[in-house]
Every structure is written in structure tokens, then in C-alpha cells.
Design a protein around this motif. Structure first.
Motif, PDB file in Angstrom:
ATOM      1  N   LEU A  76     -45.917 -53.332  52.224  1.00 11.30           N
ATOM      2  CA  LEU A  76     -45.954 -52.931  53.637  1.00 11.30           C
ATOM      3  C   LEU A  76     -45.196 -51.638  53.864  1.00 11.30           C
ATOM      4  N   ASN A  77     -44.003 -51.505  53.279  1.00  8.64           N
ATOM      5  CA  ASN A  77     -43.193 -50.307  53.569  1.00  8.64           C
ATOM      6  C   ASN A  77     -43.115 -49.332  52.401  1.00  8.64           C
ATOM      7  N   HIS A  78     -43.809 -49.643  51.264  1.00  9.34           N
ATOM      8  CA  HIS A  78     -43.901 -48.714  50.132  1.00  9.34           C
ATOM      9  C   HIS A  78     -42.526 -48.198  49.699  1.00  9.34           C
ATOM     10  N   ARG A  79     -41.554 -49.088  49.582  1.00 11.18           N
ATOM     11  CA  ARG A  79     -40.202 -48.664  49.188  1.00 11.18           C
ATOM     12  C   ARG A  79     -40.221 -48.204  47.741  1.00 11.18           C
ATOM     13  N   THR A  80     -39.500 -47.114  47.469  1.00 11.24           N
ATOM     14  CA  THR A  80     -39.365 -46.608  46.107  1.00 11.24           C
ATOM     15  C   THR A  80     -37.991 -47.008  45.577  1.00 11.24           C
ATOM     16  N   TYR A  81     -37.949 -47.590  44.386  1.00  7.43           N
ATOM     17  CA  TYR A  81     -36.691 -48.049  43.819  1.00  7.43           C
ATOM     18  C   TYR A  81     -36.148 -47.004  42.867  1.00  7.43           C
ATOM     19  N   GLY A  82     -34.817 -46.838  42.878  1.00  6.97           N
ATOM     20  CA  GLY A  82     -34.187 -45.856  41.997  1.00  6.97           C
ATOM     21  C   GLY A  82     -33.717 -46.491  40.720  1.00  6.97           C
ATOM     22  N   ASN A  83     -33.399 -45.675  39.756  1.00  5.16           N
ATOM     23  CA  ASN A  83     -32.872 -46.177  38.496  1.00  5.16           C
ATOM     24  C   ASN A  83     -31.355 -46.288  38.582  1.00  5.16           C
ATOM     25  N   GLY A  84     -30.797 -47.202  37.842  1.00  2.00           N
ATOM     26  CA  GLY A  84     -29.335 -47.347  37.838  1.00  2.00           C
ATOM     27  C   GLY A  84     -28.863 -48.073  39.068  1.00  2.00           C
ATOM     28  N   ARG A  85     -27.945 -47.448  39.801  1.00  2.00           N
ATOM     29  CA  ARG A  85     -27.371 -48.086  40.996  1.00  2.00           C
ATOM     30  C   ARG A  85     -28.409 -48.248  42.079  1.00  2.00           C
ATOM     31  N   GLY A  86     -28.165 -49.249  42.957  1.00  2.00           N
ATOM     32  CA  GLY A  86     -29.097 -49.520  44.045  1.00  2.00           C
ATOM     33  C   GLY A  86     -29.143 -48.385  45.043  1.00  2.00           C
ATOM     34  N   LEU A  87     -30.262 -48.256  45.724  1.00  2.00           N
ATOM     35  CA  LEU A  87     -30.435 -47.206  46.736  1.00  2.00           C
ATOM     36  C   LEU A  87     -29.668 -47.542  47.986  1.00  2.00           C
TER      37      LEU A  87
ATOM     38  N   ALA B 148     -32.024 -61.467  37.512  1.00  2.00           N
ATOM     39  CA  ALA B 148     -32.005 -60.091  38.063  1.00  2.00           C
ATOM     40  C   ALA B 148     -31.508 -60.092  39.514  1.00  2.00           C
ATOM     41  N   LEU B 149     -31.963 -61.054  40.306  1.00  2.00           N
ATOM     42  CA  LEU B 149     -31.552 -61.113  41.712  1.00  2.00           C
ATOM     43  C   LEU B 149     -30.071 -61.468  41.824  1.00  2.00           C
ATOM     44  N   VAL B 150     -29.603 -62.428  40.997  1.00  2.00           N
ATOM     45  CA  VAL B 150     -28.190 -62.831  41.018  1.00  2.00           C
ATOM     46  C   VAL B 150     -27.311 -61.659  40.584  1.00  2.00           C
ATOM     47  N   GLU B 151     -27.789 -60.917  39.574  1.00  2.00           N
ATOM     48  CA  GLU B 151     -27.038 -59.744  39.083  1.00  2.00           C
ATOM     49  C   GLU B 151     -26.844 -58.726  40.196  1.00  2.00           C
ATOM     50  N   MET B 152     -27.917 -58.446  40.951  1.00  2.00           N
ATOM     51  CA  MET B 152     -27.821 -57.502  42.072  1.00  2.00           C
ATOM     52  C   MET B 152     -26.909 -58.045  43.167  1.00  2.00           C
ATOM     53  N   GLY B 153     -27.054 -59.338  43.475  1.00  2.00           N
ATOM     54  CA  GLY B 153     -26.290 -59.932  44.564  1.00  2.00           C
ATOM     55  C   GLY B 153     -24.797 -59.942  44.334  1.00  2.00           C
ATOM     56  N   ASN B 154     -24.380 -60.092  43.073  1.00  2.00           N
ATOM     57  CA  ASN B 154     -22.948 -60.179  42.776  1.00  2.00           C
ATOM     58  C   ASN B 154     -22.331 -58.822  42.428  1.00  2.00           C
ATOM     59  N   CYS B 155     -23.126 -57.749  42.560  1.00  4.51           N
ATOM     60  CA  CYS B 155     -22.594 -56.392  42.340  1.00  4.51           C
ATOM     61  C   CYS B 155     -22.221 -55.795  43.699  1.00  4.51           C
ATOM     62  N   GLN B 156     -20.905 -55.564  43.921  1.00  5.81           N
ATOM     63  CA  GLN B 156     -20.431 -55.108  45.237  1.00  5.81           C
ATOM     64  C   GLN B 156     -20.962 -53.716  45.595  1.00  5.81           C
ATOM     65  N   ASN B 157     -21.317 -52.918  44.608  1.00  4.81           N
ATOM     66  CA  ASN B 157     -21.755 -51.543  44.878  1.00  4.81           C
ATOM     67  C   ASN B 157     -23.248 -51.446  45.191  1.00  4.81           C
ATOM     68  N   GLN B 158     -23.973 -52.552  45.024  1.00 10.53           N
ATOM     69  CA  GLN B 158     -25.421 -52.515  45.265  1.00 10.53           C
ATOM     70  C   GLN B 158     -25.762 -53.115  46.624  1.00 10.53           C
ATOM     71  N   ARG B 159     -26.661 -52.421  47.307  1.00 13.17           N
ATOM     72  CA  ARG B 159     -27.193 -52.942  48.570  1.00 13.17           C
ATOM     73  C   ARG B 159     -28.692 -53.174  48.475  1.00 13.17           C
ATOM     74  N   HIS B 160     -29.280 -52.717  47.359  1.00 18.46           N
ATOM     75  CA  HIS B 160     -30.719 -52.867  47.131  1.00 18.46           C
ATOM     76  C   HIS B 160     -30.945 -53.096  45.651  1.00 18.46           C
ATOM     77  N   LEU B 161     -32.114 -53.604  45.319  1.00 24.09           N
ATOM     78  CA  LEU B 161     -32.481 -53.781  43.918  1.00 24.09           C
ATOM     79  C   LEU B 161     -32.682 -52.421  43.277  1.00 24.09           C
ATOM     80  N   ASN B 162     -32.225 -52.274  42.003  1.00 23.08           N
ATOM     81  CA  ASN B 162     -32.554 -51.041  41.298  1.00 23.08           C
ATOM     82  C   ASN B 162     -33.926 -51.203  40.666  1.00 23.08           C
ATOM     83  N   GLN B 163     -34.405 -50.151  40.021  1.00 22.08           N
ATOM     84  CA  GLN B 163     -35.783 -50.165  39.518  1.00 22.08           C
ATOM     85  C   GLN B 163     -35.975 -51.236  38.441  1.00 22.08           C
ATOM     86  N   LYS B 164     -35.020 -51.368  37.561  1.00 20.57           N
ATOM     87  CA  LYS B 164     -35.135 -52.357  36.478  1.00 20.57           C
ATOM     88  C   LYS B 164     -35.227 -53.769  37.043  1.00 20.57           C
ATOM     89  N   GLN B 165     -34.332 -54.104  37.979  1.00 25.42           N
ATOM     90  CA  GLN B 165     -34.328 -55.440  38.578  1.00 25.42           C
ATOM     91  C   GLN B 165     -35.635 -55.696  39.334  1.00 25.42           C
TER      92      GLN B 165
END
Length: 610
Positions: A599-610, A532-549
Motif C-alpha cells: 500500500l505505501n511502497h516503503r523502501t527498507y535500508g540496509n543495516g540500521r533501521g530507517l 528477525a522481528l524479535v531481533e528488531m524489537g529488542n534493538c533500542q536504536n531501531q524503529r523500523h525493520l532493516n532490509q535483511k529482516q
């Protein structure tokens, strides 16, 4: 004033008290009028009309004046200048400048058929042109004068209206400024609106405007000159009679009653004219009288009034100079007092600062010199020759050193006894049990959280002497207790008991037979988290983890239950080489966001990274 009067609107500062008395027709005001100069015929007063703007009904001119003062203060931040002030003109000479005249009054000539509606149209035009607002209008048809005060048939009406103006701009708090051209335009506007012939311009005639009483007096002067010419004619006739022949004297020796009456009236009128001409009067026509001295209650002549005013002026100048000198002296004294007070306050503040600094310095010295306990309280000697005295840091260090030395000696002695006890106990233990204890210590020292499969197999074989699950768990407890005892009896080992907990839990899974299934499930969740982390890292359009990851990684962290920092480091160490070099920093930051989620209570979105 006859119906052929020409249009005129003369504006001047409003004498509030006098204006209201005049326009109300107070009984005491009517009684004070001099019927020989100005007369109000009360039987005509019912023809008068008055108008007040709706928002000022029931409000006196003085109350409105006070409201304007407050408005000026609010708008400009300065008090309204009411009194005359002396300023230096462009020629370098002093001159007087009138104070503010927020309320002004004008007297407008009218015709017999002029209505209040006509005057309201006029004032509305003035307001539209210059912004000046009329707040009161009073039409007077009961005023006038007698050409001959002794002959009622010589009555001349003075048809006019009084207009009370609010001469202030309520948006800026400043008065309206109307120059010479504006005032000429005002006269044109009055003539046009009231449909009257415009009077000649002042620039053409050079004549100054006459106030009401002055105008009446001027008209009476003209009548007097006419009467004087008639009297002079009669005097000449009498002189001719004196030089006539005896026969003419005999024929005219007896003057007719009409001639005698004319001569007596001439003397009376001349005497009255002389009195009126020499008696000083105020702007309302009231004569000045002496209030004290040998001339008490006698009229004051214009010459005497001029001398009195000159004396008052000099007295006022002297008083003004004295007031100025006193004010300067007071200002100087106040300044010196303020400077002295400021110096005294500064010295007091400086002394207080010095005292506080000394106090703080003394406290710092005590803090540096004397020992304190964990609560910051000073430590005192108890017993001995220094009982009750403060303990210095050097004394405390020496005392603690002695205590530590004694403690180390006692601890070493205890360790030696524990070693003997350990050797005695270990002598009775099996070789496999000793190996298990040594494995636990080695894993503990290496900071490992779980056993490898070959070590798991050895531990399971060693504890196979116990046939039940509870027996194997007891074996694990005994082995970990011996490992802790080894750590405590070996001065070279400084191990954290908390770091032993994951190994202990892993050993219990070996004892109850769940080790294989647990690690199989953990490995699956760990691999999924890495993917999941590698998938997010190699996606140029993502800057954050999506909810699924994020959910996949959270599932691994929750299943393991260990320290989030260590588990995330474990994921990163495996995933990092698989992420494109250029996106590694962003990938690491995204994992950090998840790690610090609590600590920062980040909310993750579905699909593309926030």
C-alpha cells in the motif's frame, strides 16, 4: 538682459503646448509675437542650443506626460489629480489647491559664455540633491526687447535657458516636495554652478518673481517714466513760452520741426501706452478680443475682463452646485436602484432555493416512500390492477417477504431431498471416508488452514486404498465435495468456501507426499521470521525493520502464499512475548509497515533501521 544679470532659476508648472512651440521656434509662434514687447531675432537663432535626454528623444512632452499618468496609476492605484480642487484650510475657509504638475519648467539666467555642459552640471547636482530629473534643456540667445521699440539700437538681449523637469518620483509614483528652504538652496546652487552673482533673496526684498513678459513690461514702464519726465519738461517749456512776453512769443512763434515731432511722438506714445495699459492680455502676451456683440474684434480691457471672469466664476459656482445636486440625486437614485435590484435578486434566489428545497423534499419523500432497485431506479408494478404504478417500500417488503417465505419453503424441501440423497450416498461409503469428511468439516468450522500431524497420518492411512498419486488426489476431491454438500444441507452451518482453500491445498500435499517437506520448510521460514522481528524489537536504536529482516519475513510470507494479515498475526502472536515490553508498540508498527508494503511502497535500508 545684459551680461551682468544675476543668477535666477524660477520653476513653474510647464504649459506643454506653449513650451514646445516656444522652444521649437515654430513659424506661427514667431509671427504671433508683439515686437514692441518681446522680439525674437531669427538671425540670432543659430546661436541657440537644445538637449534632450537619450531615452526620451523623439518623445513629445504630451506623450511623456501620459506615460507619467499611467505610472502614477500603476504605483499608487489612483488616478493622478490634474485639475484644481477646492479644499478647506486650517482656518475653516475654502481655498483652491493646484492639481499635480508632473512636468515643470524653469527659466535660468545665463552668461554669454555659459555652455550646455555648465547647465548639465547644474541639473546633475539638482538630481543628486532632490531626485528631480532634467529631461530637456534649451539655450536661447535670440530673445530680448527694445528699450525704444522705434530705435533698433536700443536692443537688450535676454540670455537664458529653459529647463524642462520631470518632477515625479518613479519609484513611489508621487511628486517631489521642495519647500521654501529647498528653493532658496536651488538658487544658491544655480549661482555657484553657473558662476554668477546670486540675486537677493525674496525674503529680503519681498518682491514677487516676474514672468518673462511682465519683466519686459516693467522695464518698458521704467523707460516710459523717464520719457514722461522729458515730455513734462518740454510741456513746462511750452507753458513758459505761453506766459512769456510778446517779444518772446514773436521770437519763438515758430516751433522747430524737432519740437513738433517730439510733441506728436509723445501723443502717439501716450496713446499706445494707454492702449497697452488698458488692454487685457494672456500669459503669452496675446490680447483678448470680443468675439461677438457690438464690440466684436475690439480689444478687451482689464476691467471688462475682470467683470467677465467674475460672471464666469459665479456661473461656474452655480453650475458646480447644479452638478453636485445632480450627482447627489443620481447617486441616490443609483443607490435606490441597486437596493431594489439586490432585493429582487435576493427574493429570486430565495424563491429558487425554496423551489429547489421543495423539489429535494419531494424527492426525499419519494425515496423514503417508494422502493428502488440496486441501481436506484424506482420499481413499478407490472400487471394486475396496479400496473404502471410505483411500488411503495411497504409493498416491496411484503412482496419480498412472500418471496423469501416461498424460497425458504422450497429450500427446506430441497434440503430434505438432499439429506435423503446424502444419507443414501453415505450409506455406500466406507467408515474411514465418512471420518475424513467429518474431519474436513470440523477443521473448516474451526477456521484452521492446515492439518496437524496426527490428522495428516489418519488422512494418509484412509486414502492408502488408492495406490497412485492421482487416485489419492481424486479421493481428496471427493472428500471435500462431500464436505461442501454437508455444509449446504445443514441450515446451521454457514461456512465460507474461500476459507476451505488452504485446507484443500494442504490435503493435496498429503496426497502427493510433499506435506512433510513443505511444513518442515515453512516451519524453518516461520521461525526465522519470528527471530528477525524479535531481533528488531529488542534493538533500542531501531524503529523500523532493516532490509535483511524485512527480506526474511517476506520470504516466509511468499512461501506460504496465504493472507498477509493472518500470517503477520501468526508471527506476532509467537514473537510478541519475546519482545521487551517497552518496545512492543514500535515492533508491532514495524510489522504493520511490512504488512502494508504493497500500500505505501516503503523502501527498507540496509543495516540500521530507517
Amino acid at each position: 538682459m545684459s551680461t551682468t544679470a544675476k543668477a535666477s532659476d524660477h520653476v513653474k508648472p510647464c504649459n506643454i503646448e506653449q513650451s514646445e512651440r516656444h522652444n521649437r521656434r515654430d513659424a506661427d509662434y514667431i509671427a504671433s509675437l508683439n515686437p514692441r514687447t518681446l522680439y525674437v531675432r531669427t538671425e540670432l537663432s543659430h546661436n541657440n542650443e537644445s538637449y534632450v535626454v537619450p531615452d526620451l528623444k523623439g518623445v513629445t512632452l504630451q506623450q511623456h506626460y501620459d506615460a507619467i499618468k499611467a505610472m502614477v496609476k500603476q504605483k499608487t492605484g489612483r488616478a493622478m489629480q490634474e485639475k484644481k480642487v477646492t479644499v478647506i484650510g486650517k482656518n475653516g475657509k475654502p481655498k483652491e489647491r493646484n492639481g499635480s504638475s508632473p512636468i515643470r519648467e524653469s527659466v535660468v539666467n545665463i552668461k554669454p559664455d555659459t555652455t550646455m555642459s555648465d547647465l548639465l552640471k547644474y541639473t546633475e547636482k539638482v538630481c543628486q540633491r532632490w531626485g528631480v530629473r532634467a529631461i530637456q534643456i534649451h539655450i536661447h540667445k535670440d530673445e530680448g526687447h527694445y528699450t525704444n521699440p522705434d530705435d533698433p539700437s536700443t536692443w537688450q538681449p535676454n540670455l537664458h535657458a529653459h529647463i524642462i523637469w520631470d518632477w515625479m518620483n518613479h519609484e513611489t509614483g508621487k511628486s517631489f516636495k521642495l519647500g521654501k528652504k529647498d528653493m532658496e538652496e536651488l538658487q544658491d546652487m544655480a549661482a555657484e554652478t553657473l558662476e554668477m552673482e546670486r540675486g537677493k533673496r525674496k525674503s529680503e526684498t519681498g518682491a514677487e518673481h516676474l514672468e518673462r513678459n511682465d519683466y519686459i513690461i516693467q522695464k518698458q514702464e521704467e523707460e516710459k517714466k523717464k520719457n514722461q519726465a522729458d515730455i513734462e519738461k518740454q510741456k513746462k517749456e511750452l507753458a513758459d513760452m505761453a506766459q512769456a512776453s510778446i517779444l518772446d512769443k514773436l521770437l519763438h512763434s515758430g516751433l522747430s520741426p524737432a519740437v513738433r515731432k517730439a510733441i506728436e511722438e509723445e501723443r502717439t506714445i501716450h496713446k499706445e501706452e494707454l492702449r497697452q495699459a488698458t488692454t487685457a492680455v494672456d500669459e503669452n502676451g496675446y490680447p483678448y478680443v470680443w468675439t461677438s456683440g457690438n464690440k466684436k474684434d475690439q480689444p478687451v480691457t482689464w476691467e471688462e475682463l475682470a467683470k467677465v471672469r467674475e460672471k464666469e466664476k459665479k456661473k461656474a459656482e452655480i453650475q458646480a452646485k447644479e452638478d453636485k445636486d445632480a450627482a447627489l440625486a443620481k447617486a441616490k437614485a443609483d443607490k435606490e436602484a441597486a437596493v431594489a435590484k439586490a432585493k429582487a435578486e435576493a427574493k429570486a434566489e430565495h424563491d429558487a432555493d425554496i423551489a429547489e428545497m421543495k423539489k429535494v423534499h419531494a424527492g426525499l419523500i419519494d425515496k423514503e416512500r417508494y422502493a428502488t432497485n440496486e441501481k436506484g431506479n424506482t420499481i413499478y408494478w407490472s400487471g394486475g390492477s396496479k400496473d404502471g404504478q410505483k411500488v411503495t417500500k411497504d409493498e416491496r417488503i411484503k412482496w419480498l417477504g412472500d418471496q423469501l417465505k416461498e424460497s425458504e419453503e422450497a429450500n427446506n424441501a430441497l434440503c430434505e431431498r438432499l439429506k435423503d440423497l446424502r444419507e443414501l450416498i453415505f450409506a455406500a461409503c466406507s467408515l474411514n471416508f465418512k471420518k475424513v469428511v467429518q474431519i474436513i468439516v470440523d477443521q473448516w468450522k474451526a477456521g484452521l488452514r492446515q492439518f496437524t500431524k496426527d490428522l495428516k497420518d489418519f488422512l494418509l492411512k484412509a486414502m492408502s486404498v488408492e495406490k497412485t498419486t492421482e487416485g489419492r488426489k481424486t479421493y481428496v476431491n471427493d472428500a471435500f465435495d462431500f464436505a461442501k454438500m454437508l455444509a449446504k444441507t445443514d441450515p446451521d452451518l454457514e461456512l465460507d468456501d474461500k476459507a476451505l482453500k488452504p485446507l484443500y491445498d494442504d490435503a493435496l500435499k498429503i496426497a502427493d507426499g510433499t506435506w512433510e517437506s513443505y511444513h518442515q520448510k515453512r516451519d524453518q521460514l516461520f521461525d526465522a521470521a519470528v527471530i528477525a522481528l524479535v531481533e528488531m524489537g529488542n534493538c533500542q536504536n531501531q524503529r523500523h525493520l532493516n532490509q535483511k529482516q524485512a527480506n526474511i519475513i517476506e520470504a516466509f510470507l511468499a512461501f506460504d502464499g496465504g493472507d498477509r494479515i493472518q500470517l503477520c498475526e501468526e508471527i506476532w502472536n509467537v514473537a510478541s512475548p519475546k519482545v521487551n515490553y517497552y518496545w512492543r508498540d514500535g515492533t508491532f508498527d514495524a510489522l504493520e509497515e511490512l504488512r502494508t508494503r504493497e500500500l505505501n511502497h516503503r523502501t527498507y535500508g540496509n543495516g540500521r533501521g530507517l
